[in-house]
Structures are given as C-alpha cells and as structure tokens.
Design a protein around this motif. Sequence first.
Motif, short mmCIF file in Angstrom:
data_model
loop_
_atom_site.label_atom_id
_atom_site.label_comp_id
_atom_site.label_asym_id
_atom_site.label_seq_id
_atom_site.Cartn_x
_atom_site.Cartn_y
_atom_site.Cartn_z
N LEU A 35 -2.72 -19.96 -14.01
CA LEU A 35 -1.64 -20.13 -13.03
C LEU A 35 -0.65 -18.98 -13.14
O LEU A 35 -0.22 -18.42 -12.12
N GLU A 36 -0.29 -18.61 -14.37
CA GLU A 36 0.64 -17.50 -14.55
C GLU A 36 0.08 -16.21 -13.96
O GLU A 36 0.80 -15.40 -13.36
N GLN A 37 -1.23 -16.00 -14.13
CA GLN A 37 -1.85 -14.80 -13.59
C GLN A 37 -1.80 -14.78 -12.07
O GLN A 37 -1.54 -13.74 -11.45
N ARG A 38 -2.04 -15.93 -11.47
CA ARG A 38 -2.04 -15.97 -10.00
C ARG A 38 -0.65 -15.69 -9.44
O ARG A 38 -0.50 -14.97 -8.45
N ILE A 39 0.37 -16.25 -10.09
CA ILE A 39 1.74 -15.97 -9.66
C ILE A 39 2.06 -14.49 -9.85
O ILE A 39 2.69 -13.85 -9.00
N ALA A 40 1.62 -13.92 -10.98
CA ALA A 40 1.87 -12.50 -11.24
C ALA A 40 1.19 -11.62 -10.19
O ALA A 40 1.77 -10.64 -9.72
N LEU A 41 -0.04 -11.97 -9.80
CA LEU A 41 -0.74 -11.19 -8.79
C LEU A 41 -0.06 -11.30 -7.43
O LEU A 41 0.03 -10.31 -6.68
N LEU A 42 0.45 -12.47 -7.10
CA LEU A 42 1.17 -12.61 -5.83
C LEU A 42 2.46 -11.79 -5.83
O LEU A 42 2.87 -11.26 -4.79
N ARG A 43 3.08 -11.70 -6.97
CA ARG A 43 4.26 -10.84 -7.07
C ARG A 43 3.88 -9.39 -6.80
O ARG A 43 4.62 -8.63 -6.15
N HIS A 44 2.72 -8.99 -7.28
CA HIS A 44 2.21 -7.65 -6.97
C HIS A 44 1.97 -7.47 -5.47
O HIS A 44 2.28 -6.42 -4.90
N VAL A 45 1.39 -8.50 -4.84
CA VAL A 45 1.14 -8.44 -3.40
C VAL A 45 2.44 -8.17 -2.65
O VAL A 45 2.52 -7.30 -1.76
N GLU A 46 3.48 -8.91 -3.02
CA GLU A 46 4.76 -8.76 -2.33
C GLU A 46 5.41 -7.41 -2.65
O GLU A 46 6.11 -6.84 -1.80
N ALA A 47 5.18 -6.90 -3.85
CA ALA A 47 5.69 -5.56 -4.17
C ALA A 47 5.01 -4.51 -3.30
O ALA A 47 5.65 -3.53 -2.88
N LEU A 48 3.72 -4.69 -3.02
CA LEU A 48 3.02 -3.76 -2.13
C LEU A 48 3.60 -3.82 -0.72
O LEU A 48 3.70 -2.79 -0.03
N ARG A 49 3.97 -5.01 -0.27
CA ARG A 49 4.59 -5.13 1.06
C ARG A 49 5.94 -4.43 1.08
O ARG A 49 6.31 -3.82 2.09
N LEU A 50 6.70 -4.52 -0.02
CA LEU A 50 7.97 -3.79 -0.11
C LEU A 50 7.73 -2.29 0.02
O LEU A 50 8.43 -1.59 0.77
N TYR A 51 6.76 -1.80 -0.73
CA TYR A 51 6.47 -0.36 -0.73
C TYR A 51 6.03 0.09 0.67
O TYR A 51 6.51 1.11 1.18
N ALA A 52 5.15 -0.68 1.28
CA ALA A 52 4.64 -0.31 2.61
C ALA A 52 5.76 -0.28 3.64
O ALA A 52 5.77 0.58 4.54
N ALA A 53 6.74 -1.18 3.50
CA ALA A 53 7.86 -1.21 4.44
C ALA A 53 8.71 0.05 4.33
O ALA A 53 9.30 0.51 5.32
N ALA A 54 8.75 0.62 3.14
CA ALA A 54 9.56 1.83 2.93
C ALA A 54 8.77 3.11 3.10
O ALA A 54 9.34 4.21 3.00
N HIS A 55 7.45 3.00 3.36
CA HIS A 55 6.61 4.20 3.43
C HIS A 55 5.68 4.16 4.65
O HIS A 55 4.49 4.45 4.56
N ALA A 56 6.26 3.76 5.77
CA ALA A 56 5.54 3.82 7.06
C ALA A 56 4.20 3.07 7.01
O ALA A 56 3.22 3.51 7.61
N GLY A 57 4.17 1.96 6.32
CA GLY A 57 2.97 1.13 6.30
C GLY A 57 1.90 1.57 5.33
O GLY A 57 0.81 0.99 5.31
N LYS A 58 2.17 2.59 4.53
CA LYS A 58 1.17 3.07 3.58
C LYS A 58 1.30 2.33 2.25
O LYS A 58 2.39 1.93 1.85
N LEU A 59 0.17 2.22 1.55
CA LEU A 59 0.14 1.57 0.24
C LEU A 59 0.17 2.63 -0.86
O LEU A 59 -0.27 3.78 -0.64
N PRO A 60 0.66 2.31 -2.05
CA PRO A 60 0.79 3.30 -3.12
C PRO A 60 -0.56 3.69 -3.72
O PRO A 60 -1.48 2.88 -3.76
N GLU A 61 -0.65 4.89 -4.22
CA GLU A 61 -1.85 5.34 -4.90
C GLU A 61 -1.98 4.66 -6.27
O GLU A 61 -3.08 4.41 -6.75
N LYS A 62 -0.83 4.37 -6.89
CA LYS A 62 -0.84 3.70 -8.19
C LYS A 62 0.37 2.77 -8.26
O LYS A 62 1.38 2.97 -7.57
#
Length: 435
Positions: free
Chosen positions: A355-382
């Motif tokens: 359960l902790e891992q799944r919550i942690a992965l979802l937090r990563h998903v939302e961090a990717l959405r934050l990054y994409a919002a600030a970078h014209a819809g692109k995802l980070p290389e790392k």
Amino acid sequence: MIASIVVAVVLVVVPASAPPGAVEVPETRIKLTVDPTPAPKPALRYLLLPEMRELTQGNPIPHYMKAVLEHESTSQAETMNRAALKQVDRAARMDKPDWQLLPKMKTDGFGLLLPDLQKMRFLATSLQGRFRDEIALRQFDAAVGTAKTLFALARHTGDHPTLIGTLVGIAIASVAIAPFEEMLEQPGCPNFYWALTNLPTPFITMEKAADGERVLVLSDLFRDLDDKNPMTTAQLKKVIAYIDRLRGLSDRELKTVAWLSGHAKDETYMEAARHRLIDSGIPAERLAGFSTYQVILLNERIEFEVQQDEALKLFNLSTWESLALLDAMPNQKGRALFADFLSAYGRVRRAQGRLEQRIALLRHVEALRLYAAAHAGKLPEKLADVGVPLPADPFTGKPVRYELVDGVAHLRGSPPKGEEQTPAYNLHYEITIRK
C-alpha cells in the motif's frame, strides 16, 4: 477516459542488455493518460483525509455499524443508497475510533468473532460506487469528499487491534485508490501531489495490531498452562489437545504429543529448558515437581514470546529494513512448537508495504503532472529534474525506477524478496500526457 489496469508479462531488463536466461516477470501495469496540471492554490485545497475543522467528537465505529444495520433492515440492495452513505460520511469525520474489543480479546482469544470487519468492506464497496459516479460526472469536489470518507474508513479499520483488522484496513485503502486513479485521467482533474504528500506514513499503522496480537496469543494459547503447580495428566492432555486444534494440523504433520515425546528424550534440550525456566524465575525446587511435558511446554512458551517479540519489534522500522530483518530470522518451523503462529507477520508487513508503495508511485504520477504543466506538456528525462521531493520505494529504500520512452513515462516499483513473480508486487505505471 477511465484508467486501464492490465496484467502484462515483460522482461525485467532491457532485452539488448539482458543476460542469458533472463526471466519474464508478470506485472500489474496501470496506464494513465493525464493532463499536465499545476498544484492548486492554495496548495492544500484538496486533501484526502478529513481535516480537523471537519471533525466532530465521537467514536465512529458504532455509527458505521448502525448505518449497515439500518441498510440491512430496509433494503436488499448490494450497495447503500445516498442517504445511508451520508451517515457514513458523518461517522468518518469523528475523531476517536475505538473498537471496544479488549475484554473479549482477553476472554475469547483465537475464538474472537469479527463480523464487523466484513461490514466495513461492504461500506467501502458502497462508497466506491458513489466515488465512481462522481468521477464520471467530473464532480471533483464531491469526489474528494468521498475519497476522504473512504480513506478515513480505511484508517479507522486499520486501527483495529488485530492483524486481520489491519489487513482489512489496507484492503479498503486499495478500494479507494482504484477510482482515485480513474479520477486522475479525467480532463480538468486537480493535481493531488501535495494531498498525497500530506497523507500519514505509513498510512495504516501496525502498533495497535501488534500489541493486540500479543494479547490474543498469550491470553489464549497458554491460558491453561500452569507455572505455579505441577499439572496432572488430565490437565496436560487438555492443553495438548487445545494446542493441536489451534495449530490446525494436517494428517501429515507431527502431533503435539509426538513432538513433546521426541524432545523429552533429548537430554541437551531438557537441561537447557530447565536452566531457562529457573532463570525466568521459577524456583528449582518447584520445577523439580513438574513433569517433563510441563517443562517442555513452559520452555516453548518462553521461546514463543522471545521469537514473537523479535518479529514485532521490527514492525515500526521502515519497510525495507523491517522485511530484511524479518527475512533474516531463522525458520523455527519444526524446531519450535509454536512457530506456526509467527508465520503471518512477514505477509502482513508486505501488504502494508505494498500500500505504501502504491501511494508513493501515485505521488510520483502527480509530480510528473506538475513538471509537465511547467514544461509545455513534456515529461522529464529523469526524476531528479522534477523539482519536488519524491519518496523512496518502500521495498528498497532507493528511488523508484523511472524511464522515458518515446514520450511515455514508466514508473516501476520493486518487489520485496520472495514476491518477484507476483504481479501485485510488480507495479508499473505508464503515464502519457494528454495533448
């Protein structure tokens, strides 16, 4: 678009660099197509547990049960109606969950009946249906309210003083996560990075269940074992018969009396057992009046308490530390009479970690959405480029595995030892940014 969850078989390593004999690993792949979305303003506008300002004083458990009983008396439907679920919403916003089980745990032991836990599962299923309806209508504020109720229900259930209750709490949290993932795919869905970051870690704690486990076992398994007076043959037969029943022995397994008989002939074991009992506080003159079987059973009780505490003391460590030490504990099966009663601890701790891992992965998903919002819809290389703190994989203590392939992000959780071929422990989120 609804989140698509499929089980697929992939290679653990990139085929070009895979060593000879690389094995295929079944995984749970969760494909999400999401909007690039910044954090809300204010950042904690959306939370996933009731806030203090929403809470009222009271014990929610009786109110959950009352809602179920009222439903059962008036309806045969498989899920509760909206009016009944409003009662559950109110219960989820009470501040002092108390299952009021301690007296019965002490008297009933392993015979303790837990029908209320199944009712909590029913509430979760009903709430999940409402959650999905709200998501389909893109009623995000209402959906977040239902998410709060579901996650609070999971926490209240996880506060149960048994390991079974902990597992049900973990299962209810998973019931909440499935539609939550579906919500992330809806156009216009808010970003929940900070909401996920502000969830308790671990989400379901083990302290009360671990303490309750000691109450159940020590008050039941050894209740008729006397360390003050010599036991008669009839008394010993009663204890042995009860131990056999609790051990749930198959026809192929060694019965308790045969196990005792074998150890009674082991002079080294018997001498060590007597020394141990004297060291524990039993006077030598009293011990001299005990039968061989009574000495063995008392020694095995001490051995069980030692081994149980060796396992339970690890529960509050981080997941990767706890499981590494639990896995390193010597296998006592066949060597210790009550070893079977310790076998569930690692499985429960793994379920908590999953359960902790799944919550942690979802937090990563939302961090990717934050990054994409600030970078014209692109995802980070790392992941280091994301710009917000990210949790470690609970099963490794290391960063989550990440790669960007043809514009699609892949987040993978690592399985714990022994679960390498279990799909549920090989989570793979595949994230595409909606154009």
